[in-house]
Every structure is written in C-alpha cells, then in structure tokens.
Enzyme design. Structure first.
Site, short mmCIF file in Angstrom:
data_model
loop_
_atom_site.label_atom_id
_atom_site.label_comp_id
_atom_site.label_asym_id
_atom_site.label_seq_id
_atom_site.Cartn_x
_atom_site.Cartn_y
_atom_site.Cartn_z
N ASP A 120 -32.93 29.98 -12.61
CA ASP A 120 -31.62 29.94 -13.22
C ASP A 120 -31.22 28.80 -14.20
O ASP A 120 -32.03 27.74 -14.02
CB ASP A 120 -30.52 29.62 -12.05
CG ASP A 120 -29.25 30.72 -12.05
OD1 ASP A 120 -28.78 30.96 -12.98
OD2 ASP A 120 -29.06 31.29 -11.05
N ASP B 141 -26.86 31.43 -17.02
CA ASP B 141 -25.74 31.13 -16.54
C ASP B 141 -24.52 31.49 -17.55
O ASP B 141 -24.63 30.73 -18.33
CB ASP B 141 -25.35 29.97 -15.52
CG ASP B 141 -24.17 29.88 -14.74
OD1 ASP B 141 -24.02 30.76 -13.88
OD2 ASP B 141 -23.47 29.27 -15.13
N HIS C 45 -24.30 36.57 -5.82
CA HIS C 45 -23.88 35.28 -5.11
C HIS C 45 -22.34 35.08 -5.41
O HIS C 45 -21.60 34.42 -4.87
CB HIS C 45 -24.68 33.96 -5.47
CG HIS C 45 -24.50 33.33 -6.79
ND1 HIS C 45 -25.22 34.47 -7.84
CD2 HIS C 45 -23.99 32.38 -7.48
CE1 HIS C 45 -25.07 33.70 -8.98
NE2 HIS C 45 -24.22 32.76 -8.72
N ASP C 46 -21.87 35.81 -6.59
CA ASP C 46 -20.44 35.55 -6.84
C ASP C 46 -19.66 36.75 -6.49
O ASP C 46 -18.32 36.92 -6.51
CB ASP C 46 -20.43 35.60 -8.38
CG ASP C 46 -20.81 34.13 -8.82
OD1 ASP C 46 -20.66 33.05 -8.19
OD2 ASP C 46 -21.28 34.17 -10.10
N GLU D 35 -26.08 36.51 -17.94
CA GLU D 35 -25.04 36.44 -17.22
C GLU D 35 -23.81 36.99 -18.15
O GLU D 35 -23.55 35.80 -18.84
CB GLU D 35 -24.70 35.54 -16.15
CG GLU D 35 -23.39 36.03 -15.37
CD GLU D 35 -22.90 34.79 -14.39
OE1 GLU D 35 -22.32 35.21 -13.44
OE2 GLU D 35 -22.96 33.73 -14.92
#
Length: 541
Positions: free
Chosen positions: A103, A205, A329-330, A268
């Site tokens: 990430d 991200d 994870h979101d 993302e």
C-alpha cells in the site's frame, strides 16, 4: 493450443489476495497481527493458489487511521515487526514464486510526519508549501465548503501560524500539495526505496484525491443526499477530487515503476466507469489496474450486473486490462451483503470474469461482518459518525484459522473480537470438508489457473434476466467455458433458443453435480452456479 504465458505479465494471469496485517496472524502474543505472522501463513496462501499479496500499510504511524496516517514512508512500524522481518517476508514470498504489492498512501501523511512538523512550524519554513495551507474567508470562516470523508469540515485551524490546512480524512492526516514538484520527487524516491527492496508493485490509496482545484471552488450540493448517508456525501466532490491534472501525476508515478522490470500499480478510485477508465492513462501509461469496484456497489441483480460488465468491457481502452473486487477493508464483507450461499456464486463470478481478481482475506472461508459493541469500536469513521453505522471494524476482524481459543490468530485478547462462528467456520475445519467454502475456492482457483480461457480469454455475454446471468469465456485454441449463475434464492431454468448446451459440468457451487453431463437445457437450484466445458463441436454463441 495454449497461448504462451510469456505473452502476459504476472499481474494479468495472477490472483491478488489482500491482507489487513493487524488481523491476519499474531506471532508475538500482543493481539495484533504482524509480519512474522504473515510469514507463518504463506504456505496456506500458496496452497490456496494465490499468486500475489497486497499488504495494507505497515509503516510507522500513530495509528489514528490504523496505518493510513504515515509518519515515516521508509520504515516499518514496531507493532508489525522489524526491517529484518520485512526483508524476510519479501524473500519468503518470492521463494514461493509469489509477488508483493504494498500500500502506498501519497495523498496525505500523519500530522506527526517530519514533513508536516516542519511545514506547520512557520509560514516561512521551506516545507510550508508541501501541504495545503490557506487563509480563511474574510469573515474568518473556512476557505471553502469542502468536507472530510470522516465527518465535519476538511479544514483545520492552526493557531500557531494562523492559517487553515486541508485534510480530506482525519485532521491528523493533512493532505500533501501534489502541485509542488518537491513533493512529487520526495514521493517518487519513496517508491524507488521500496522497489529497490524487492516490492513488486503498489496499490495507491485514494489516487483520485491527489490533486485539488487550484481555485478552491465550493463543491456543489448533492441532490441525491439522504439522511442515512455519511455527512461527506452532502456535497459532490467536484473540485476536491478527480481533477484533470491528477493524470499527469499518475503518469509520472508509472514512469518510476517503468524504471524497473515487471512492476505494477493499482489505483484506488471510487468513480463511475467513464471516469475510472481515464486512469489507465494515454497509451496505457497510467495505472496498470484502476480498481474496479462495480461488484462492491451494484445491487445484486443479474441484469444490472450484466449491463455494468458490458459497459466496463466497452470502456476499457485498447490494451487495458480489467480487474474485479468483491471486498476490501473499507466495505462490508460479501457474505454479509448478499448471504453466505450467494457468496459462493459471487466467488464463481469474481474468478471467471475477464481480468485480474482480488480476494479479501477471509472471504474464502465465508467470513462475515462481526458486530462490534460501541465501546470496542476502533475505526475513526465509526467513532465520528456512530449513528450512521459506518464503522469499518466489522469487516476487519481477525482471520479464523482453527477451532481453538482466539481461533489460532493470537494467544492474547485480539485487537478486535473474533466471530462467534469461528469454532465452526475456520480454515482448518474447512480444509477437511470437500463441501466447504474454502474447498470451493481452492477448486475454483486451481481451475482458473489451469484454463487459458479463464485467465486470458474473451468475455462473451450470453443471457441475463431477473434471476440468471450467463456468459462464455473463450481463448482461441482452448475450450469454451459456459458460466451459469443463479443470483436468486429460487430455482430457475435456462433453455436458450440460440445456444445448444452440450458439455460437462467441471465446477459447481454444489459439488455433487461436478462431472455430470448437460444436454440442451439447465435447471438450477437457488443460489447455484456452475461452469460447463462445452463440447468442442459447439461453435454457435
């Protein structure tokens, strides 16, 4: 004849598996997952058939947003281990012929990062312009109406220097000024640092947030806003995200990756398809894989999904490569969104569509969202908006490994509670059950990786109605594979007038029918999906 594998890059034929490090495996007994724990579980991932691991942030951080607030881009947080642990992880992943995607969080830092500490020390500091500092309006109010994703204004007053700074997320996460060439070069050096250490790529991200409107124009009101939505959604982020100049930045990031062999970049990007595909860049010199979140947001309805896939397939630029995601994870877990039985159908969809699939840890055993009592909530999004049930903790609970106390994840109290179903729903138990979700994933991944038509073939839509979704995958010189999915809980029938279905069921959500012959028509149970190898003489579709 199988098309040579060398015609494709590793990320095109691979399967990415997202690990949320805090929740995968604790090796030290502190209740939090770590790098040594991940190393302990690499044999499992290799057994499953995963070819690449995407690791959520492990950098030094105050953990205001659990690692997405970075205080040092070129270090390892002691919570997760040491520099030696990271080197060992890279070595062990590569020894298993797997890849590591890290990430990268370039939009913002922690407010404890040395860059920001310098920036806020005075208006004349050389790093002042590394962040977004602005005067308030004439009446002293915020520079504009932009909102934080985590609630409230996106502007924070700094009394020492008497200006506001911008934070798209927490006030502890100030946004960098990507219009500043020094910021760009500093971050490109960060990328090179990790690439030199053997990292195979980055998941970037909030890529679409990185550049903001230079004029700081107010965002317009969202006419579709409803009270249950996050307060951030009151406005359309027209000027605070997805600015045209961001594509120049993405192209520069890609140029850094292209200095190395066979490295890749995922972006993302939560945007509509027509905006998402722009991130592939001119001549595909942007992100290799702008994350496609259609399956996270669409209603679980065959015709809407079929139409969206057609739109996506049609929008991808020539030479661009598709990708698909069911969870991260979101977002709530797929089993909680559509139910455990439909989650098998969803897995069959994910791993037979054209493009690179990403699996979220635990989805392969059917992990579901775990209710976290408010006094145990960790996620800042949940703490800031408790009345909206927006905590992401329920989808981040520890991996369920075995039917023992704390499910084999830790010997201590885990940082988030473990699902009460874990004694029955875990890796060890499901590995011993041919009918389990994990066994289904294992068979499905093995089939996908063995079939050129599934890895690289064309996507050919066949049919959809209010229950069923059907398509073919085919690579020239390889078998035609018919995918039939019942996205409802009720039985349904498939008897198309323009396609003779003659073939063999090679994989199904219900293992009992695998190996059976199919002639002309199909009757499906509710929550059933199957993959059929069509007989070679069939050429009409």
């Amino acid at each position: 004849m199988k098309q040579p594998q060398e015609n494709y890059l590793w990320w095109q034929g691979g399967i990415i598996y997202q690990i949320y490090p805090r929740s995968f495996q604790d090796s030290t007994g502190d209740g939090v997952g770590d790098l040594r724990g991940i190393i302990q579980r690499l044999d499992y991932l290799q057994w499953l058939g995963v070819t690449a691991i995407w690791l959520s942030p492990i950098y030094p951080s105050p953990m205001a947003d659990f690692g997405y607030d970075i205080a040092d881009y070129v270090g390892i947080d002691p919570l997760f281990g040491t520099e030696e642990d990271f080197s060992a992880l890279v070595q062990e992943i590569h020894r298993r012929d797997m890849k590591l995607v890290m990430d990268l969080v370039p939009n913002h830092t922690s407010d404890q990062h040395p860059w920001f500490l310098e920036s806020r020390s005075s208006r004349t500091n050389p790093k002042r312009d590394w962040y977004l500092w602005h005067e308030g309006r004439a009446d002293g109010s915020f520079p504009n109406n932009w909102l934080s994703v985590f609630g409230g204004s996106a502007w924070e007053w700094d009394s020492a220097t008497e200006q506001y700074y911008y934070h798209a997320f927490l006030k502890e996460q100030p946004d960098l000024n990507w219009r500043n060439p020094e910021v760009q070069e500093a971050m490109f050096d960060v990328m090179r640092y990790w690439l030199d250490r053997g990292v195979d790529g980055f998941r970037v991200d909030v890529m679409w947030h990185m550049i903001k409107d230079k004029q700081l124009r107010d965002n317009p009101a969202n006419p579709a806003y409803e009270s249950y939505m996050a307060t951030y959604e009151k406005l359309l982020p027209t000027y605070s995200t997805d600015q045209p100049e961001v594509h120049d930045i993405v192209q520069k990031m890609r140029s850094v990756l292209d200095e190395y062999d066979h490295r890749m970049m995922i972006g993302e990007i939560y945007l509509p398809i027509h905006k998402l595909v722009v991130y592939y860049g001119v001549d595909n010199k942007g992100a290799h894989l702008p994350f496609n979140f259609l399956l996270l947001s669409l209603p679980w309805e065959p015709q809407k999904i079929a139409a969206a896939i057609d739109e996506y397939e049609g929008a991808i630029p020539a030479g661009g490569w598709p990708n698909w995601v069911l969870g991260n994870h979101d977002q709530p877990r797929i089993s909680s969104r559509i139910g455990i039985q439909q989650a098998r159908v969803a897995a069959l969809l994910l791993l037979t569509l054209r493009g690179t699939p990403t699996i979220y840890y635990g989805d392969e055993i059917g992990m579901h969202d775990v209710p976290i009592p408010f006094e145990e909530v960790q996620d800042p999004q949940g703490l800031n908006m408790p009345d909206k049930n927006l905590s992401r903790d329920p989808a981040r609970t520890p991996m369920q490994w075995e039917p023992t106390p704390q499910s084999g994840f830790t010997t201590a109290r885990p940082w988030l509670r473990i699902a009460r179903s874990a004694p029955r729903q875990n890796v060890q138990t499901q590995q011993q059950d041919d009918h389990s979700m994990l066994s289904f994933y294992k068979r499905l991944i093995a089939l996908r990786q063995a079939e050129p038509s599934l890895m690289y073939g064309n996507y050919i839509p066949v049919y959809s109605d209010n229950q069923i979704f059907v398509y073919i995958r085919h690579q020239e010189g390889s078998d035609r594979l018919l995918v039939v999915l019942n996205l409802s809980h009720r039985p349904c029938y498939f008897n198309p007038p323009n396609l003779r279905i003659q073939g063999t069921v090679v994989l199904a959500t219900h293992i009992e029918i695998e190996g059976s012959r199919v002639e002309d028509s199909l009757s499906l149970y509710g929550d059933e999906g199957m993959l059929i190898r069509l007989d070679p003489e069939q050429t009409n579709a």
